[in-house]
Design a protein around this motif. Sequence first.
Motif, PDB file in Angstrom:
ATOM      1  N   PRO B  20       0.840  -1.199   0.000  1.00 44.94           N
ATOM      2  CA  PRO B  20       0.000   0.000   0.000  1.00 44.94           C
ATOM      3  C   PRO B  20       0.882   1.258   0.000  1.00 44.94           C
ATOM      4  N   PRO B  21       0.327   2.425  -0.366  1.00 39.87           N
ATOM      5  CA  PRO B  21      -1.096   2.645  -0.628  1.00 39.87           C
ATOM      6  C   PRO B  21      -1.519   2.262  -2.045  1.00 39.87           C
ATOM      7  N   TYR B  22      -2.767   1.809  -2.142  1.00 43.11           N
ATOM      8  CA  TYR B  22      -3.479   1.617  -3.412  1.00 43.11           C
ATOM      9  C   TYR B  22      -4.963   1.729  -3.081  1.00 43.11           C
ATOM     10  N   TYR B  23      -5.831   1.465  -4.032  1.00 45.50           N
ATOM     11  CA  TYR B  23      -7.263   1.696  -3.804  1.00 45.50           C
ATOM     12  C   TYR B  23      -8.075   0.410  -3.939  1.00 45.50           C
ATOM     13  N   ALA B  24      -9.175   0.357  -3.192  1.00 46.89           N
ATOM     14  CA  ALA B  24     -10.074  -0.801  -3.232  1.00 46.89           C
ATOM     15  C   ALA B  24     -11.492  -0.335  -3.519  1.00 46.89           C
ATOM     16  N   VAL B  25     -12.197  -1.064  -4.378  1.00 48.63           N
ATOM     17  CA  VAL B  25     -13.630  -0.854  -4.593  1.00 48.63           C
ATOM     18  C   VAL B  25     -14.356  -2.068  -4.006  1.00 48.63           C
ATOM     19  N   LEU B  56      -5.084  -4.104 -10.173  1.00 52.28           N
ATOM     20  CA  LEU B  56      -4.121  -4.828  -9.344  1.00 52.28           C
ATOM     21  C   LEU B  56      -4.583  -6.216  -8.915  1.00 52.28           C
ATOM     22  N   GLY B  57      -5.897  -6.461  -8.985  1.00 46.10           N
ATOM     23  CA  GLY B  57      -6.384  -7.766  -8.552  1.00 46.10           C
ATOM     24  C   GLY B  57      -7.843  -7.687  -8.150  1.00 46.10           C
ATOM     25  N   VAL B  71     -14.312  -7.403  -4.311  1.00 44.29           N
ATOM     26  CA  VAL B  71     -13.392  -6.314  -4.011  1.00 44.29           C
ATOM     27  C   VAL B  71     -12.350  -6.267  -5.116  1.00 44.29           C
ATOM     28  N   SER B  72     -12.279  -5.145  -5.826  1.00 45.10           N
ATOM     29  CA  SER B  72     -11.249  -4.983  -6.849  1.00 45.10           C
ATOM     30  C   SER B  72     -10.243  -3.945  -6.364  1.00 45.10           C
ATOM     31  N   TYR B  73      -8.984  -4.155  -6.777  1.00 42.90           N
ATOM     32  CA  TYR B  73      -7.883  -3.318  -6.295  1.00 42.90           C
ATOM     33  C   TYR B  73      -7.244  -2.580  -7.465  1.00 42.90           C
ATOM     34  N   TRP B  74      -6.908  -1.305  -7.229  1.00 44.42           N
ATOM     35  CA  TRP B  74      -6.484  -0.405  -8.298  1.00 44.42           C
ATOM     36  C   TRP B  74      -5.342   0.494  -7.845  1.00 44.42           C
ATOM     37  N   GLU B  75      -4.526   0.892  -8.820  1.00 40.99           N
ATOM     38  CA  GLU B  75      -3.379   1.758  -8.512  1.00 40.99           C
ATOM     39  C   GLU B  75      -3.787   3.157  -8.096  1.00 40.99           C
ATOM     40  N   SER B  76      -4.915   3.658  -8.640  1.00 45.03           N
ATOM     41  CA  SER B  76      -5.256   5.074  -8.450  1.00 45.03           C
ATOM     42  C   SER B  76      -6.762   5.286  -8.577  1.00 45.03           C
ATOM     43  N   LEU B  77      -7.228   6.430  -8.119  1.00 52.40           N
ATOM     44  CA  LEU B  77      -8.632   6.797  -8.295  1.00 52.40           C
ATOM     45  C   LEU B  77      -8.957   6.984  -9.770  1.00 52.40           C
ATOM     46  N   ASP B  78      -7.988   7.480 -10.540  1.00 49.25           N
ATOM     47  CA  ASP B  78      -8.205   7.639 -11.983  1.00 49.25           C
ATOM     48  C   ASP B  78      -8.456   6.292 -12.670  1.00 49.25           C
ATOM     49  N   ALA B  79      -7.723   5.277 -12.258  1.00 48.16           N
ATOM     50  CA  ALA B  79      -7.930   3.946 -12.848  1.00 48.16           C
ATOM     51  C   ALA B  79      -9.354   3.469 -12.565  1.00 48.16           C
ATOM     52  N   ILE B  80      -9.855   3.727 -11.363  1.00 50.08           N
ATOM     53  CA  ILE B  80     -11.229   3.340 -10.996  1.00 50.08           C
ATOM     54  C   ILE B  80     -12.244   4.117 -11.829  1.00 50.08           C
ATOM     55  N   LYS B  81     -11.989   5.424 -11.988  1.00 48.67           N
ATOM     56  CA  LYS B  81     -12.889   6.276 -12.767  1.00 48.67           C
ATOM     57  C   LYS B  81     -12.945   5.814 -14.228  1.00 48.67           C
ATOM     58  N   ASN B  82     -11.796   5.460 -14.789  1.00 50.37           N
ATOM     59  CA  ASN B  82     -11.760   4.994 -16.180  1.00 50.37           C
ATOM     60  C   ASN B  82     -12.518   3.681 -16.360  1.00 50.37           C
ATOM     61  N   TRP B  83     -12.349   2.785 -15.403  1.00 54.80           N
ATOM     62  CA  TRP B  83     -13.061   1.507 -15.491  1.00 54.80           C
ATOM     63  C   TRP B  83     -14.573   1.718 -15.359  1.00 54.80           C
ATOM     64  N   LYS B  84     -14.978   2.596 -14.453  1.00 51.61           N
ATOM     65  CA  LYS B  84     -16.411   2.892 -14.292  1.00 51.61           C
ATOM     66  C   LYS B  84     -17.010   3.454 -15.587  1.00 51.61           C
ATOM     67  N   ALA B  85     -16.206   4.196 -16.357  1.00 50.71           N
ATOM     68  CA  ALA B  85     -16.689   4.859 -17.581  1.00 50.71           C
ATOM     69  C   ALA B  85     -16.498   4.007 -18.831  1.00 50.71           C
ATOM     70  N   ASN B  86     -15.904   2.819 -18.697  1.00 56.61           N
ATOM     71  CA  ASN B  86     -15.731   1.932 -19.858  1.00 56.61           C
ATOM     72  C   ASN B  86     -17.102   1.609 -20.481  1.00 56.61           C
ATOM     73  N   PRO B  87     -17.239   1.790 -21.816  1.00 58.25           N
ATOM     74  CA  PRO B  87     -18.553   1.626 -22.459  1.00 58.25           C
ATOM     75  C   PRO B  87     -19.202   0.258 -22.228  1.00 58.25           C
ATOM     76  N   LEU B  88     -18.440  -0.828 -22.321  1.00 61.69           N
ATOM     77  CA  LEU B  88     -19.020  -2.149 -22.075  1.00 61.69           C
ATOM     78  C   LEU B  88     -19.436  -2.304 -20.615  1.00 61.69           C
ATOM     79  N   HIS B  89     -18.629  -1.706 -19.739  1.00 61.34           N
ATOM     80  CA  HIS B  89     -18.938  -1.771 -18.308  1.00 61.34           C
ATOM     81  C   HIS B  89     -20.183  -0.930 -17.987  1.00 61.34           C
TER      82      HIS B  89
END
Lengths: 117, 117
Positions: B20-25, B56-57, B71-89
């Motif tokens: 850590p630090p990293y981010y979890a959803v 990250l996992g 629970v998904s793990y991510w390097e940054s808040l930006d990575a989470i934001k990008n995944w949330k905005a993915n068109p298929l997602h």
Amino acid sequence: MSNHSNDHHEPSGIAKTPEPPYYAVVFTSLRTPGDNGYGDMAEQMSKLASVQPGFLGVESARDSDGIGITVSYWESLDAIKNWKANPLHLTAQDKGRTDWYASYSVRISRVERQYFF
Amino acid sequence: MSNHSNDHHEPSGIAKTPEPPYYAVVFTSLRTPGDNGYGDMAEQMSKLASVQPGFLGVESARDSDGIGITVSYWESLDAIKNWKANPLHLTAQDKGRTDWYASYSVRISRVERQYFF
């Protein structure tokens, strides 16, 4: 007060947490085969956790393949530290390592945002 | 590279996250009855998430009573934001609200400490 431990256990299993920030402990575990007293202790620990100072709620799921995730929510890092040091919980943690878990991870995190559907 | 999506899926189901630090959803959900195409989409989303930048996992468990925690793990808040905005997602998120979930919570947190057994 006797129903205190139920305040945080919604029928849906989704915890009603307050506005962030607060803290989450993500406990992911792989169980060993057999019960070995695990069920009783898990129930006891769940009740005990829910009456600790700073406890905000808990969510838990275990897959048929043995992987389980329990997320507990807390007001502060101190509340988490106190729960970790609780004597009955320390005994359960010891039994966890010797009897119940093949492996586990514990992650302590600060919740920044939440939303509900 | 073709095995990239498997790098983060340990046999035990416990993610091998970096220091850590990293981010979890933390995504906690209650399913509606029936499959309704959920199983296929869940598998597709799991594969797609695992090849996103900053992934990250992931750890996941669903109880027999319908409560699930992923629970998904991510390097940054930006990575989470990008995944949330993915068109298929985004399409999957829509179907989640209309078809698959009776209710859910999403909590975004910053992991401060971790330990493994």
